[in-house]
Design a protein around this motif. Structure first.
Motif, short mmCIF file in Angstrom:
data_model
loop_
_atom_site.label_atom_id
_atom_site.label_comp_id
_atom_site.label_asym_id
_atom_site.label_seq_id
_atom_site.Cartn_x
_atom_site.Cartn_y
_atom_site.Cartn_z
N GLN A 76 52.74 37.98 63.22
CA GLN A 76 53.45 38.82 62.26
C GLN A 76 52.67 40.10 61.98
OE1 GLN A 76 52.73 39.43 58.74
NE2 GLN A 76 54.70 40.29 58.20
N GLN A 77 51.36 40.01 61.84
CA GLN A 77 50.53 41.19 61.62
C GLN A 77 50.63 42.16 62.80
OE1 GLN A 77 46.71 39.38 61.11
NE2 GLN A 77 46.96 39.06 58.90
N LEU A 78 50.56 41.63 64.02
CA LEU A 78 50.65 42.47 65.22
C LEU A 78 52.01 43.16 65.32
CD1 LEU A 78 48.88 40.06 67.72
CD2 LEU A 78 47.96 42.24 66.86
N MET B 135 54.20 43.72 62.83
CA MET B 135 54.41 44.67 61.74
C MET B 135 53.63 45.97 61.98
SD MET B 135 56.80 43.50 59.98
CE MET B 135 56.80 44.85 58.81
N ALA B 136 52.48 45.88 62.62
CA ALA B 136 51.74 47.11 62.94
C ALA B 136 52.57 47.99 63.88
CB ALA B 136 50.39 46.76 63.58
N ARG B 137 53.23 47.39 64.85
CA ARG B 137 54.09 48.16 65.76
C ARG B 137 55.29 48.75 65.02
NH1 ARG B 137 54.55 44.05 70.92
NH2 ARG B 137 52.31 43.76 71.23
N ILE B 138 55.89 47.93 64.16
CA ILE B 138 57.05 48.39 63.39
C ILE B 138 56.66 49.52 62.46
CG2 ILE B 138 58.61 47.66 61.52
CD1 ILE B 138 58.80 44.94 63.06
N ASP B 139 55.55 49.36 61.75
CA ASP B 139 55.08 50.41 60.84
C ASP B 139 54.84 51.72 61.59
OD1 ASP B 139 55.20 48.62 58.73
OD2 ASP B 139 53.04 48.22 58.71
N ALA B 140 54.22 51.63 62.77
CA ALA B 140 53.95 52.84 63.57
C ALA B 140 55.26 53.52 63.99
CB ALA B 140 53.11 52.48 64.79
N ALA B 141 56.28 52.74 64.30
CA ALA B 141 57.56 53.32 64.72
C ALA B 141 58.30 53.96 63.54
CB ALA B 141 58.44 52.24 65.36
#
Length: 175
Positions: free
Chosen positions: A39-41, A43-49
């Protein structure tokens, strides 16, 4: 992105659980920590997008949910129920989206105590931009399609057994 580790800390935690005699809990602990790290990995991608669009995932979810409705509107209470988060969190999200002119909070036409959320044209456009950005993330997770489907099925079974939802009638096609 964080530095790649030389060992898998979750596998090491499992080894330690077993070494300490907690065999009955080792698989469950491994599953929980694995899901949390995944989930952390993700969400990091989602946040960056979403960052270039000045959105968080919570704000995106609300915009997208409203964009899915026929008229871009929904009672606030329905949004709270569907997003499965505390009403205060949804209210804070709504306040930010209203401030950014992406949605409007209006009186409900038949219930004086309720609020109606209305998606603005700018909100609809932002939801579409964000969906395009997120679809790039969703289509390149680093898993093959069979793994993505199996993972979703496993998690859906867990959620159902945990009381998260009941089977609707009629039953939709399986994930």
């Amino acid at each position: 992105m964080a530095k790649t580790l030389r060992i898998d800390p979750i596998a090491e935690a499992r080894r330690q659980w077993l070494a300490h005699g907690w065999d009955a809990a080792a698989d469950g602990m491994t599953a929980v920590i694995s899901v949390n790290r995944a989930q952390q990995l993700l969400m990091a991608r989602i946040d960056a997008a979403l960052r270039p669009l000045d959105l968080t995932f919570a704000r995106y979810e609300l915009l997208r949910m409203l964009a899915f409705t026929a008229e871009g509107r929904m009672p606030l209470s329905s949004a709270v129920a569907r997003l499965q988060v505390h009403a205060t969190s949804v209210t804070n999200t709504v306040d930010r989206l209203v401030r950014d002119d992406l949605l409007v909070r209006a009186p409900h036409p038949t219930d004086r105590r309720a609020a109606l959320l209305l998606l603005t044209d700018a909100g609809r456009a932002r939801a579409e931009e964000a969906t395009t950005a997120l679809n790039e993330v969703f289509s390149a997770l680093g898993m093959d399609s069979d793994d993505e489907i199996e993972l979703a099925r496993i998690i859906a079974r867990f959620r159902k057994r945990s009381g998260d939802f009941e089977e609707p009638s009629p039953v939709p096609d399986p994930i």
